[in-house]
Design a protein around this motif. Sequence first.
Motif, PDB file in Angstrom:
ATOM      1  N   SER A  61       2.049 -32.544 -46.069  1.00  0.00           N
ATOM      2  CA  SER A  61       0.674 -32.272 -46.714  1.00  0.00           C
ATOM      3  C   SER A  61       0.083 -31.432 -45.631  1.00  0.00           C
ATOM      4  O   SER A  61      -0.988 -30.994 -46.353  1.00  0.00           O
ATOM      5  N   TRP A  62       0.046 -31.503 -44.339  1.00  0.00           N
ATOM      6  CA  TRP A  62      -0.593 -30.477 -43.680  1.00  0.00           C
ATOM      7  C   TRP A  62      -0.372 -29.129 -43.656  1.00  0.00           C
ATOM      8  O   TRP A  62       0.858 -28.705 -43.768  1.00  0.00           O
ATOM      9  N   SER A  63      -1.316 -28.243 -43.510  1.00  0.00           N
ATOM     10  CA  SER A  63      -0.982 -26.812 -43.519  1.00  0.00           C
ATOM     11  C   SER A  63      -0.672 -26.465 -41.902  1.00  0.00           C
ATOM     12  O   SER A  63      -0.966 -27.467 -41.097  1.00  0.00           O
ATOM     13  N   ASP A  64      -0.087 -25.384 -41.605  1.00  0.00           N
ATOM     14  CA  ASP A  64       0.166 -24.995 -40.144  1.00  0.00           C
ATOM     15  C   ASP A  64      -0.882 -25.033 -39.190  1.00  0.00           C
ATOM     16  O   ASP A  64      -0.934 -25.701 -38.191  1.00  0.00           O
ATOM     17  N   ALA A  65      -2.188 -24.666 -39.799  1.00  0.00           N
ATOM     18  CA  ALA A  65      -3.529 -24.623 -38.874  1.00  0.00           C
ATOM     19  C   ALA A  65      -3.838 -26.390 -38.805  1.00  0.00           C
ATOM     20  O   ALA A  65      -4.329 -26.586 -37.635  1.00  0.00           O
ATOM     21  N   GLU A  66      -3.641 -27.071 -39.836  1.00  0.00           N
ATOM     22  CA  GLU A  66      -4.029 -28.460 -39.594  1.00  0.00           C
ATOM     23  C   GLU A  66      -3.079 -29.186 -38.535  1.00  0.00           C
ATOM     24  O   GLU A  66      -3.507 -29.749 -37.805  1.00  0.00           O
ATOM     25  N   ALA A  67      -2.007 -28.739 -38.527  1.00  0.00           N
ATOM     26  CA  ALA A  67      -0.815 -29.490 -37.887  1.00  0.00           C
ATOM     27  C   ALA A  67      -1.244 -28.772 -36.304  1.00  0.00           C
ATOM     28  O   ALA A  67      -1.274 -29.815 -35.382  1.00  0.00           O
ATOM     29  N   ASP A  68      -1.714 -27.566 -35.916  1.00  0.00           N
ATOM     30  CA  ASP A  68      -1.817 -27.109 -34.849  1.00  0.00           C
ATOM     31  C   ASP A  68      -3.050 -27.762 -34.270  1.00  0.00           C
ATOM     32  O   ASP A  68      -3.229 -28.070 -33.010  1.00  0.00           O
ATOM     33  N   GLU A  69      -4.214 -27.920 -34.861  1.00  0.00           N
ATOM     34  CA  GLU A  69      -5.102 -28.519 -34.607  1.00  0.00           C
ATOM     35  C   GLU A  69      -5.084 -30.037 -34.253  1.00  0.00           C
ATOM     36  O   GLU A  69      -5.736 -30.316 -33.061  1.00  0.00           O
ATOM     37  N   THR A  70      -4.123 -30.716 -34.778  1.00  0.00           N
ATOM     38  CA  THR A  70      -3.889 -31.930 -34.589  1.00  0.00           C
ATOM     39  C   THR A  70      -3.283 -32.116 -33.286  1.00  0.00           C
ATOM     40  O   THR A  70      -3.348 -32.958 -32.367  1.00  0.00           O
ATOM     41  N   GLU A  71      -2.380 -31.115 -32.992  1.00  0.00           N
ATOM     42  CA  GLU A  71      -1.524 -31.081 -31.789  1.00  0.00           C
ATOM     43  C   GLU A  71      -2.478 -30.797 -30.649  1.00  0.00           C
ATOM     44  O   GLU A  71      -2.266 -31.542 -29.544  1.00  0.00           O
ATOM     45  N   ARG A  72      -3.448 -29.772 -30.795  1.00  0.00           N
ATOM     46  CA  ARG A  72      -4.163 -29.590 -29.752  1.00  0.00           C
ATOM     47  C   ARG A  72      -5.167 -30.773 -29.415  1.00  0.00           C
ATOM     48  O   ARG A  72      -5.524 -30.914 -28.304  1.00  0.00           O
ATOM     49  N   ALA A  73      -5.505 -31.503 -30.531  1.00  0.00           N
ATOM     50  CA  ALA A  73      -6.496 -32.941 -30.298  1.00  0.00           C
ATOM     51  C   ALA A  73      -5.919 -33.873 -29.499  1.00  0.00           C
ATOM     52  O   ALA A  73      -6.263 -34.556 -28.770  1.00  0.00           O
ATOM     53  N   LEU A  74      -4.447 -33.873 -29.623  1.00  0.00           N
ATOM     54  CA  LEU A  74      -3.697 -35.104 -29.155  1.00  0.00           C
ATOM     55  C   LEU A  74      -2.998 -34.684 -27.840  1.00  0.00           C
ATOM     56  O   LEU A  74      -2.437 -35.523 -27.213  1.00  0.00           O
ATOM     57  N   ARG A  75      -3.192 -33.429 -27.301  1.00  0.00           N
ATOM     58  CA  ARG A  75      -2.368 -33.045 -26.040  1.00  0.00           C
ATOM     59  C   ARG A  75      -2.980 -33.807 -25.087  1.00  0.00           C
ATOM     60  O   ARG A  75      -2.147 -33.852 -24.034  1.00  0.00           O
ATOM     61  N   HIS A  76      -4.107 -33.958 -24.742  1.00  0.00           N
ATOM     62  CA  HIS A  76      -4.792 -34.845 -23.641  1.00  0.00           C
ATOM     63  C   HIS A  76      -4.086 -36.196 -23.429  1.00  0.00           C
ATOM     64  O   HIS A  76      -3.739 -36.812 -22.231  1.00  0.00           O
ATOM     65  N   PHE A  77      -3.220 -36.635 -24.396  1.00  0.00           N
ATOM     66  CA  PHE A  77      -2.660 -37.833 -24.343  1.00  0.00           C
ATOM     67  C   PHE A  77      -1.273 -37.894 -23.756  1.00  0.00           C
ATOM     68  O   PHE A  77      -0.828 -38.957 -23.255  1.00  0.00           O
ATOM     69  N   GLU A  78      -0.843 -36.685 -23.420  1.00  0.00           N
ATOM     70  CA  GLU A  78       0.427 -36.272 -22.840  1.00  0.00           C
ATOM     71  C   GLU A  78       0.166 -36.321 -21.393  1.00  0.00           C
ATOM     72  O   GLU A  78       1.439 -36.207 -20.595  1.00  0.00           O
ATOM     73  N   THR A  79      -0.802 -36.217 -20.992  1.00  0.00           N
ATOM     74  CA  THR A  79      -1.362 -36.156 -19.345  1.00  0.00           C
ATOM     75  C   THR A  79      -1.180 -37.589 -18.733  1.00  0.00           C
ATOM     76  O   THR A  79      -1.916 -38.407 -19.303  1.00  0.00           O
ATOM     77  N   ILE A  80      -0.553 -37.867 -17.870  1.00  0.00           N
ATOM     78  CA  ILE A  80      -0.552 -39.147 -16.971  1.00  0.00           C
ATOM     79  C   ILE A  80      -1.357 -38.868 -15.857  1.00  0.00           C
ATOM     80  O   ILE A  80      -1.471 -38.195 -15.123  1.00  0.00           O
ATOM     81  N   ASP A  81      -2.468 -40.044 -15.899  1.00  0.00           N
ATOM     82  CA  ASP A  81      -3.599 -39.946 -14.750  1.00  0.00           C
ATOM     83  C   ASP A  81      -2.800 -40.908 -13.531  1.00  0.00           C
ATOM     84  O   ASP A  81      -2.641 -42.135 -13.743  1.00  0.00           O
ATOM     85  N   GLY A  82      -2.216 -40.038 -12.510  1.00  0.00           N
ATOM     86  CA  GLY A  82      -1.593 -40.696 -11.370  1.00  0.00           C
ATOM     87  C   GLY A  82      -2.373 -41.715 -10.744  1.00  0.00           C
ATOM     88  O   GLY A  82      -2.067 -42.698 -10.203  1.00  0.00           O
ATOM     89  N   ALA A  83      -3.729 -41.605 -10.643  1.00  0.00           N
ATOM     90  CA  ALA A  83      -4.644 -42.364 -10.231  1.00  0.00           C
ATOM     91  C   ALA A  83      -4.559 -43.858 -10.660  1.00  0.00           C
ATOM     92  O   ALA A  83      -4.839 -44.851 -10.156  1.00  0.00           O
ATOM     93  N   MET A  84      -4.109 -43.948 -12.051  1.00  0.00           N
ATOM     94  CA  MET A  84      -4.198 -45.443 -12.576  1.00  0.00           C
ATOM     95  C   MET A  84      -2.928 -46.004 -12.060  1.00  0.00           C
ATOM     96  O   MET A  84      -2.788 -47.445 -12.426  1.00  0.00           O
ATOM     97  N   TRP A  85      -1.955 -45.397 -11.666  1.00  0.00           N
ATOM     98  CA  TRP A  85      -0.783 -46.026 -11.164  1.00  0.00           C
ATOM     99  C   TRP A  85      -0.811 -46.268  -9.607  1.00  0.00           C
ATOM    100  O   TRP A  85       0.569 -46.467  -9.170  1.00  0.00           O
ATOM    101  N   ASP A  86      -1.657 -45.923  -8.889  1.00  0.00           N
ATOM    102  CA  ASP A  86      -1.562 -46.088  -7.304  1.00  0.00           C
ATOM    103  C   ASP A  86      -2.138 -47.725  -7.003  1.00  0.00           C
ATOM    104  O   ASP A  86      -2.520 -48.406  -7.870  1.00  0.00           O
TER     105      ASP A  86
END
Length: 86
Positions: A61-86
């Motif tokens: 149901s999403w357009s390509d633009a909506e899918a790209d926007e969602t991917e950009r909005a969620l991208r920061h969740f893919e980053t691991i904060d190393g400081a939290m694991w020390d």
Amino acid sequence: MKQLTVRGLGDDLTGAIRRLANRDGTSLNRAAVKLLRRGAGLEGRQAADAVGSSLDCFIGSWSDAEADETERALRHFETIDGAMWD
């Protein structure tokens, strides 16, 4: 216990039953009953690896633009904060 014959399962469903039986080390019958109970909503809880269908209405149901926007909005969740694991 009642007995039931089911025809026309298809290769994909038969494969899913076989995979579940192999994974759980049970019979094909027990695996089939387990899947039927889940599908009928008779299981107390869904298994942790089960995927629900509540978001199925969004598939395709999403357009390509909506899918790209969602991917950009969620991208920061893919980053691991190393400081939290020390």
